[in-house]
Design an enzyme around this catalytic site. Sequence first.
Site, PDB file in Angstrom:
ATOM      1  N   HIS A 171       0.832  -1.205   0.000  1.00 52.47           N
ATOM      2  CA  HIS A 171       0.000   0.000   0.000  1.00 52.47           C
ATOM      3  C   HIS A 171       0.863   1.249   0.000  1.00 52.47           C
ATOM      4  CE1 HIS A 171      -3.224  -2.611   2.226  1.00 52.47           C
ATOM      5  NE2 HIS A 171      -2.975  -3.019   1.006  1.00 52.47           N
TER       6      HIS A 171
ATOM      7  N   CYS B  98       0.038  -0.352 -20.103  1.00 50.09           N
ATOM      8  CA  CYS B  98       0.067   0.371 -18.840  1.00 50.09           C
ATOM      9  C   CYS B  98       0.990  -0.366 -17.880  1.00 50.09           C
ATOM     10  CB  CYS B  98      -1.348   0.445 -18.265  1.00 50.09           C
ATOM     11  SG  CYS B  98      -1.415   1.083 -16.594  1.00 50.09           S
TER      12      CYS B  98
END
Length: 746
Positions: A363, A676
């Site tokens: 995260h 991407c």
Amino acid sequence: MADGLESESRKLLGRLRDTMAEDAAGQARLDKITHLTADSMGTEVCSIYLFRDEETLELCATEGLKKEAVHQTRMRLGEGLVGRVARTGKVVNTADAPSARGFRYMPETGEEIYSSFLGVPIQRLGEKLGVLVVQTKVKREFTSDEVYALEVVAMVLAEMTELGAFVGEGAALTARHTQPAMLRGGTGQEGTAEGHIWLHEPRVVVTNLVADDPVRELERLGAAIERLRVGVDEMLAGASADAEQLEVLEAYRMFANSKGWRRRMEEDIARGLSAEAAVEKEQSQARARMAQVSDNYLRERLHDLDDLSNRLLRILTGQGSETGATLPADPILVARNIGPGELLDYGRQLRGIILEEGSVGSHAAIVARALAIPLVINVARITTEALNGDHVIVDGDQGVVHLRPDDTIVSAFRDKIAMQAQAQERYASIRGKPAITTCGKRVELHMNAGLLADLPSLTNSGAEGVGLFRTELQFLVRNKMPRRTELVAVYKRVLAAAGERPVVFRTLDIGSDKVLPYMKPTDEPNPALGWRAIRVGLDRPGVMRMQLQALLRATEGRPLTLMFPFVAQYDEFRAARAEVDKAVAIERKLGHVVPEKITVGTMLETPSLAYASKKFFEDVEFISIGGNDLKQFFFAADRENERVRRRYDTLNVSFLTFLEEIVKRCESTGTPLSFCGEDAGRPIEAVCLAAIGLRRLSMRPASIGPVKSLLMRTNLDALYQVICDARERGDQSVREHVMEFMRWQG
């Protein structure tokens, strides 16, 4: 424990404390400690070995060995019995040292007449500082009480070393936290930064190691443990029903009520340590055990004990997170680990981030990439080595940290940063121009985003749109599921900030390394190949439907583009597409305005989807290759594993050939295709992707300038021929020939 042993231990610690209090040089203190210890334990020899560098130990003081060997005798980590103690962090206790495994004879010390050997590590919070040794002529093993006593002395030595009590001449007696250090880790987010250290959790400093009144110290420890228990009970009472959070807090409660944990600290206090020193001694041993445990569950439990010890130390010392230090103007954040919410609280004021743990998919790494802050992960010892205010350079490109760098390093990095700044100025001049190559081919450059704070970069970077908006960050930074109204507000602001530029929303991509704090954890041996992304959405459609409704409402009738992550087969896409149709029908039934046009695509992140039926390519409205995941599955190389992830090159011929097959399949059906991922933002990789036919790339905003600049100077037709030639020759990678072509091209 016998009162006599406790009394002798307290006497020794008292004498050590008095020695520390004397106004003496570091060497004199070490000499006196070896004399006191040998005298107290009834041994002919006591020696102190300290690290002069990461791999070398030096004899720094001795009672009983030849004095001329001090600062002359050195050994490598793992060499001899002393080196074995240092390497393993474990006690070596033998009655016949010359016959023991790994013994090394050092004639300059005169130790050949001594048979018995007891060596204990000098370490603090898992950091190895040296080895403390006692020896006798008589062959005997030392008793458990003697081992315990020497460990207590070693702990005091470690604390006093940390406090600078043994500073003197030579590398081994250099003051801690003053010398330059280069620490290696892994790249979490590229970029370089210079600044000053800001510790997310300042270390607790224990200064009163020895206590005269054990009864009083036992009372202090008992009161602190009781406060700790109450605090843990309150956290449990206020916790959500999330199983993982409850498991951690239950582990806290178990340790806080552990009789064995308390008994060991009480025994240390009985020996003469203060309550704080007893807690830190137990914490150091837990850290040492943690380093030797491979089982993840046991490591987590030792982690819990480590965290609990920190809480107990803060209660005893009164040292909270507020230390009076002020955040520097150029802060480089240092933490063992950090959650996304805490990191967002710091925001863009951070110049860089250094984590002792972490992973490329954590995260914290996701947020750091969203904020374009250089991040280095897995930097061993950084939380114990760095002090608030230390000068530091973060090299996110190489995964290196230069702590307290010397002038040569500073000068080199400032030159590098200046060159990067000049390049950014050069890129600013082409910001508004399209990326058209010298052979006349147009390549669209879009940016990746995940936070509202990213959106100003649309204009600043020259991006033509948002090729990927990661919607999971709004879920990760909360302690509970966001409400639909909250998501609608966020998505409205994203669309408003983008204006006329397109935004591609990726639906919730959770699981694997992105576990929601309120999500029930799943016990999976390989989460990256497990229950994640679209698989979670289809199995638990409630959250997907809520998010789709929020996206539909946020458009207020304008067009909407969305894509689904980690689709592995056509049926998954059809099922997800059906959920969009259901959400639209519900919105119409409720009387809400729906988008004038909805474009639905998917990410191609698994090799299986590249070989889906032609009908899939005709049905899907666009495809975005997710390079990060696709590459790890193509090469069977976990991108979280530093040992293997760097072995496989994006410009490997087999991978480029595979990507080119995808390009051709999409061309045959007229399916729009983009790429991407991190590789899209690396100029050399980007021009190669464009050369094989990819005409839309999405990357972090800071990469758009460098990629556009190189594209505008490249002939893609000529570059494609270089790639084909390498393929014909049977080369494994085209990188070397591409680099040569670029140098020739200028």
